[in-house]
Design a protein around this motif. Structure first.
Motif, PDB file in Angstrom:
ATOM      1  N   TRP A 148      19.897  -3.289   3.390  1.00  0.00           N
ATOM      2  CA  TRP A 148      18.721  -2.407   3.389  1.00  0.00           C
ATOM      3  C   TRP A 148      17.688  -2.957   2.423  1.00  0.00           C
ATOM      4  O   TRP A 148      18.015  -3.329   1.292  1.00  0.00           O
ATOM      5  N   ARG A 149      16.425  -2.969   2.867  1.00  0.00           N
ATOM      6  CA  ARG A 149      15.328  -3.450   2.029  1.00  0.00           C
ATOM      7  C   ARG A 149      14.835  -2.291   1.156  1.00  0.00           C
ATOM      8  O   ARG A 149      14.344  -1.276   1.661  1.00  0.00           O
ATOM      9  N   VAL A 150      14.989  -2.482  -0.143  1.00  0.00           N
ATOM     10  CA  VAL A 150      14.708  -1.416  -1.108  1.00  0.00           C
ATOM     11  C   VAL A 150      13.908  -1.997  -2.271  1.00  0.00           C
ATOM     12  O   VAL A 150      14.152  -3.126  -2.712  1.00  0.00           O
ATOM     13  N   PHE A 151      12.991  -1.203  -2.791  1.00  0.00           N
ATOM     14  CA  PHE A 151      12.237  -1.551  -3.989  1.00  0.00           C
ATOM     15  C   PHE A 151      12.393  -0.422  -4.998  1.00  0.00           C
ATOM     16  O   PHE A 151      12.245   0.751  -4.637  1.00  0.00           O
ATOM     17  N   ALA A 152      12.675  -0.759  -6.239  1.00  0.00           N
ATOM     18  CA  ALA A 152      12.730   0.232  -7.310  1.00  0.00           C
ATOM     19  C   ALA A 152      11.334   0.332  -7.921  1.00  0.00           C
ATOM     20  O   ALA A 152      10.710  -0.696  -8.218  1.00  0.00           O
ATOM     21  N   ALA A 153      10.856   1.550  -8.107  1.00  0.00           N
ATOM     22  CA  ALA A 153       9.541   1.800  -8.697  1.00  0.00           C
ATOM     23  C   ALA A 153       9.723   2.116 -10.177  1.00  0.00           C
ATOM     24  O   ALA A 153      10.530   2.984 -10.533  1.00  0.00           O
ATOM     25  N   TYR A 154       8.979   1.425 -11.021  1.00  0.00           N
ATOM     26  CA  TYR A 154       9.072   1.615 -12.472  1.00  0.00           C
ATOM     27  C   TYR A 154       7.705   1.894 -13.068  1.00  0.00           C
ATOM     28  O   TYR A 154       6.701   1.343 -12.627  1.00  0.00           O
ATOM     29  N   LYS A 155       7.715   2.746 -14.091  1.00  0.00           N
ATOM     30  CA  LYS A 155       6.559   2.900 -14.971  1.00  0.00           C
ATOM     31  C   LYS A 155       7.060   2.425 -16.330  1.00  0.00           C
ATOM     32  O   LYS A 155       7.915   3.084 -16.938  1.00  0.00           O
ATOM     33  N   GLN A 211       0.830  -1.202   0.000  1.00  0.00           N
ATOM     34  CA  GLN A 211       0.000   0.000   0.000  1.00  0.00           C
ATOM     35  C   GLN A 211       0.870   1.259   0.000  1.00  0.00           C
ATOM     36  O   GLN A 211       0.568   2.218  -0.716  1.00  0.00           O
ATOM     37  N   ALA A 212       1.929   1.252   0.784  1.00  0.00           N
ATOM     38  CA  ALA A 212       2.834   2.403   0.831  1.00  0.00           C
ATOM     39  C   ALA A 212       3.476   2.635  -0.534  1.00  0.00           C
ATOM     40  O   ALA A 212       3.600   3.780  -0.986  1.00  0.00           O
ATOM     41  N   GLN A 213       3.883   1.565  -1.197  1.00  0.00           N
ATOM     42  CA  GLN A 213       4.473   1.710  -2.529  1.00  0.00           C
ATOM     43  C   GLN A 213       3.506   2.413  -3.470  1.00  0.00           C
ATOM     44  O   GLN A 213       3.890   3.349  -4.190  1.00  0.00           O
ATOM     45  N   GLN A 214       2.244   1.992  -3.470  1.00  0.00           N
ATOM     46  CA  GLN A 214       1.251   2.578  -4.361  1.00  0.00           C
ATOM     47  C   GLN A 214       0.931   4.033  -3.992  1.00  0.00           C
ATOM     48  O   GLN A 214       0.723   4.859  -4.877  1.00  0.00           O
ATOM     49  N   VAL A 215       0.924   4.338  -2.697  1.00  0.00           N
ATOM     50  CA  VAL A 215       0.675   5.712  -2.253  1.00  0.00           C
ATOM     51  C   VAL A 215       1.826   6.623  -2.680  1.00  0.00           C
ATOM     52  O   VAL A 215       1.605   7.743  -3.150  1.00  0.00           O
ATOM     53  N   MET A 216       3.050   6.135  -2.551  1.00  0.00           N
ATOM     54  CA  MET A 216       4.216   6.976  -2.810  1.00  0.00           C
ATOM     55  C   MET A 216       4.564   7.076  -4.292  1.00  0.00           C
ATOM     56  O   MET A 216       5.098   8.096  -4.730  1.00  0.00           O
ATOM     57  N   PHE A 217       4.263   6.041  -5.052  1.00  0.00           N
ATOM     58  CA  PHE A 217       4.510   6.054  -6.495  1.00  0.00           C
ATOM     59  C   PHE A 217       3.255   5.569  -7.213  1.00  0.00           C
ATOM     60  O   PHE A 217       3.209   4.454  -7.741  1.00  0.00           O
ATOM     61  N   PRO A 218       2.206   6.396  -7.253  1.00  0.00           N
ATOM     62  CA  PRO A 218       0.934   5.955  -7.841  1.00  0.00           C
ATOM     63  C   PRO A 218       1.018   5.649  -9.334  1.00  0.00           C
ATOM     64  O   PRO A 218       0.191   4.887  -9.844  1.00  0.00           O
ATOM     65  N   ASP A 219       2.000   6.206 -10.040  1.00  0.00           N
ATOM     66  CA  ASP A 219       2.142   5.951 -11.474  1.00  0.00           C
ATOM     67  C   ASP A 219       2.945   4.692 -11.777  1.00  0.00           C
ATOM     68  O   ASP A 219       3.031   4.285 -12.939  1.00  0.00           O
ATOM     69  N   ALA A 220       3.522   4.087 -10.757  1.00  0.00           N
ATOM     70  CA  ALA A 220       4.366   2.906 -10.981  1.00  0.00           C
ATOM     71  C   ALA A 220       3.511   1.728 -11.446  1.00  0.00           C
ATOM     72  O   ALA A 220       2.399   1.516 -10.962  1.00  0.00           O
ATOM     73  N   THR A 221       4.055   0.991 -12.380  1.00  0.00           N
ATOM     74  CA  THR A 221       3.385  -0.213 -12.869  1.00  0.00           C
ATOM     75  C   THR A 221       3.992  -1.467 -12.267  1.00  0.00           C
ATOM     76  O   THR A 221       3.366  -2.520 -12.287  1.00  0.00           O
ATOM     77  N   VAL A 222       5.211  -1.352 -11.735  1.00  0.00           N
ATOM     78  CA  VAL A 222       5.868  -2.502 -11.115  1.00  0.00           C
ATOM     79  C   VAL A 222       6.888  -2.014 -10.080  1.00  0.00           C
ATOM     80  O   VAL A 222       7.467  -0.940 -10.235  1.00  0.00           O
ATOM     81  N   PHE A 223       7.069  -2.814  -9.048  1.00  0.00           N
ATOM     82  CA  PHE A 223       8.092  -2.580  -8.030  1.00  0.00           C
ATOM     83  C   PHE A 223       9.002  -3.798  -8.021  1.00  0.00           C
ATOM     84  O   PHE A 223       8.521  -4.924  -7.896  1.00  0.00           O
TER      85      PHE A 223
END
Length: 178
Positions: free
Chosen positions: A69-76, A29-41
């Protein structure tokens, strides 16, 4: 009789501290809130070298604390929008779980409180308080009292989350900046 009273006190104390835990957002949910345009993490976890940990300490003024560190890259599509970095800090007694969105230029895009377990200080969830971090870097006022205001009754939570965000901002400058 005393041991029964002590046992009841321990149970009551444990139950009362656990009753304050509130999960506001899941990681997804946090990923989607912070990067709403992302199509994949995508998983982009980091492992810092000894030299990188020293750089983080120098840039943030704080111990690097962890190699991993736990990290996810946000991509569109194929375009990287930024990163989501997960962390936990101790408030006064309990852990505060939060996520930091980092722009491609390594500035702070947004922070979200995921889980707050303390009995006081939940005001750090306030959008007005979290908004102070937007656009910050380790060199641009990421200290309580210098760029970030404290909240009365939430001093330790404010300070520890701010320190954590400053540490993540330093990691972003060293490891994630385009």
């Amino acid at each position: 009789m005393k041991s029964l009273n002590l046992a009841a006190l321990v149970v009551a104390t444990s139950a009362s501290s656990a009753a304050f835990a509130t999960q506001y957002l899941t990681v997804e949910q946090a990923q989607q809130v912070m990067f709403p345009d992302a199509t994949v993490f995508k998983d982009a976890n980091l492992q810092l070298s000894g030299e990188q940990m020293q750089q983080v300490e120098k840039l943030s003024g704080l111990p690097a604390r962890s190699v991993g560190w736990r990290v996810f890259a946000a991509y569109k599509s194929d375009t990287r929008l930024g990163y989501v970095v997960l962390d936990d800090v101790v408030g006064k007694f309990e852990l505060i779980s939060y996520a930091v969105a980092v722009n491609a230029d390594a500035s702070i895009k947004q922070i979200e409180i995921l889980t707050y377990r303390e009995s006081h200080g939940f005001e750090i969830k306030s959008p007005a308080w979290r908004k102070q971090f937007i656009g910050k870097t380790p060199a641009s006022g990421l200290y309580v009292g210098n760029g970030i205001a404290s909240i009365s009754g939430a001093t330790l939570s404010c300070t520890h989350v701010t320190d954590g965000v400053r540490r993540i901002a330093a990691i972003a400058q060293i490891m994630l900046k385009k």
